[in-house]
Design a protein around this motif. Sequence first.
Motif, mmCIF file in Angstrom:
data_model
loop_
_atom_site.group_PDB
_atom_site.id
_atom_site.type_symbol
_atom_site.label_atom_id
_atom_site.label_comp_id
_atom_site.label_asym_id
_atom_site.label_seq_id
_atom_site.Cartn_x
_atom_site.Cartn_y
_atom_site.Cartn_z
ATOM 1 N N LEU A 263 -0.752 5.124 1.666
ATOM 2 C CA LEU A 263 -1.197 5.629 2.960
ATOM 3 C C LEU A 263 -0.535 6.969 3.262
ATOM 4 O O LEU A 263 0.616 7.219 2.878
ATOM 5 C CB LEU A 263 -0.848 4.637 4.068
ATOM 6 N N TYR A 264 -1.284 7.825 3.977
ATOM 7 C CA TYR A 264 -0.805 9.162 4.329
ATOM 8 C C TYR A 264 -1.303 9.533 5.723
ATOM 9 O O TYR A 264 -2.188 8.878 6.281
ATOM 10 C CB TYR A 264 -1.351 10.227 3.353
ATOM 11 N N THR A 265 -0.757 10.616 6.245
ATOM 12 C CA THR A 265 -1.297 11.259 7.441
ATOM 13 C C THR A 265 -1.465 12.733 7.116
ATOM 14 O O THR A 265 -0.529 13.377 6.632
ATOM 15 C CB THR A 265 -0.355 11.103 8.653
ATOM 16 N N ASP A 266 -2.679 13.280 7.349
ATOM 17 C CA ASP A 266 -2.889 14.683 6.981
ATOM 18 C C ASP A 266 -2.380 15.624 8.067
ATOM 19 O O ASP A 266 -1.887 15.192 9.116
ATOM 20 C CB ASP A 266 -4.351 14.945 6.610
ATOM 21 N N SER A 267 -2.481 16.929 7.825
ATOM 22 C CA SER A 267 -1.897 17.920 8.727
ATOM 23 C C SER A 267 -2.565 17.941 10.093
ATOM 24 O O SER A 267 -1.987 18.442 11.066
ATOM 25 C CB SER A 267 -1.986 19.324 8.096
#
Length: 416
Positions: A263-267
């Motif tokens: 899982l990630y969070t983009d800019s």
Amino acid sequence: MSRTSPHRPVQEGELSRRGLLRTAGGLGAALALGGGAFAATTADAAPSTWTHPGMLHNAGDINRAKVRVAAGTDPWLSGWNRLTANSHSQSTWTNRATATVIRGGTGENYGLLYNDIAAAYQNALRWKVGGTEANAVCAANILNAWSTTLTSISGNADRFLAAGLYGWQFANACELMRDYDGFDLAAAQELMANVFYPMNNSFLTNHNDACITNYWANWDLCNMASILATGILNEDSAKYDQAVTYFKSGAGNGSIAHAVPYLYTDSDGYDLGQWQESGRDQGHTVMGMGQMGAICEMAWNQGDDLYSYDSRRFMKAAQYVAKYNLGNDVPFTTYTWGTGQSCAQSSQTVISSASRGQVRPVWAMLHFHYNRRLYLDDKYISAFYYANAPEGGGGDYGTTSGGFDQLGFGTLMYAK
């Protein structure tokens, strides 16, 4: 956190979908509420009262499409026009039912089945939305012929793909026709239980005697979808529960945590989830959106919100897949898994650009759920959907099996 549309924030701690349906008195209340926003799912067992139709489409979906098409309103009319223009949607379609379907190896003939399923489903939609008896007769004839003729599915390992993909699709066409007098529901239920289910169960249990991580997520997903659809068509609680439990905690790559491992969070603040097949190619990755989406939609129509399970982990994956296939960069963590029977290690170090941007009719279902039911900002999902709307179905995306991995016509049936 997931970005929420300013139209209406989703509050933590809201009633589960099934809890609200039970509290408010079932399907009628759900339709009156317009399929409103529901938060985290519960771990309820199969429904105590089954909803029919209750797989990819419920009574509200069908009625909405019927009313909007009759009024000549877009985008439903444009979706309807795609349906009626498709060669599989014509009431003159003649089935080619056969006793043994083969996928993989010598004597492949599985195109007979997926083309006939597309025709049955599309004719069923034309009857449900347009009311034309000739289409109902055609759909029933196709389904009855296969229900009383098909006895086995064979081939190499790909036979399990056939059992999964065409199992859940066949059941969905049957679900639309279950209240039609000319349709033999009992024969279809027997086919699902005796031909499709044993293979679906065998695959999820044994994975063709391979390492548990050997097969890509889609192999699990299509077999999970077939078991879930069998449970609904046959009102079989054990099968329904088997599929839902596997989605949440199964050992193979189709369970949610394995299908979306990172899982990630983009800019821009959007949550993203790396899909298990992202290092393989984008055609199969987008296919996964359709397979897991079908599971989530079928469960939703029986009162279980898998769409939101594990903090909307599937939405994060769909955002990731859509963002990359729109031409944007996404993060990628090296993916390592065991292959074959020995679990020999293999790794993918970069995301695959193969078939990047491939269009499949999977996005309407996801956009209209997350954005219109839950009022969430689904930036990348919605962008990919609108870039390719209105959605068609089998026969509109090529003649090979990949063009028939999803039933499609999401604009017609899901637009809200």
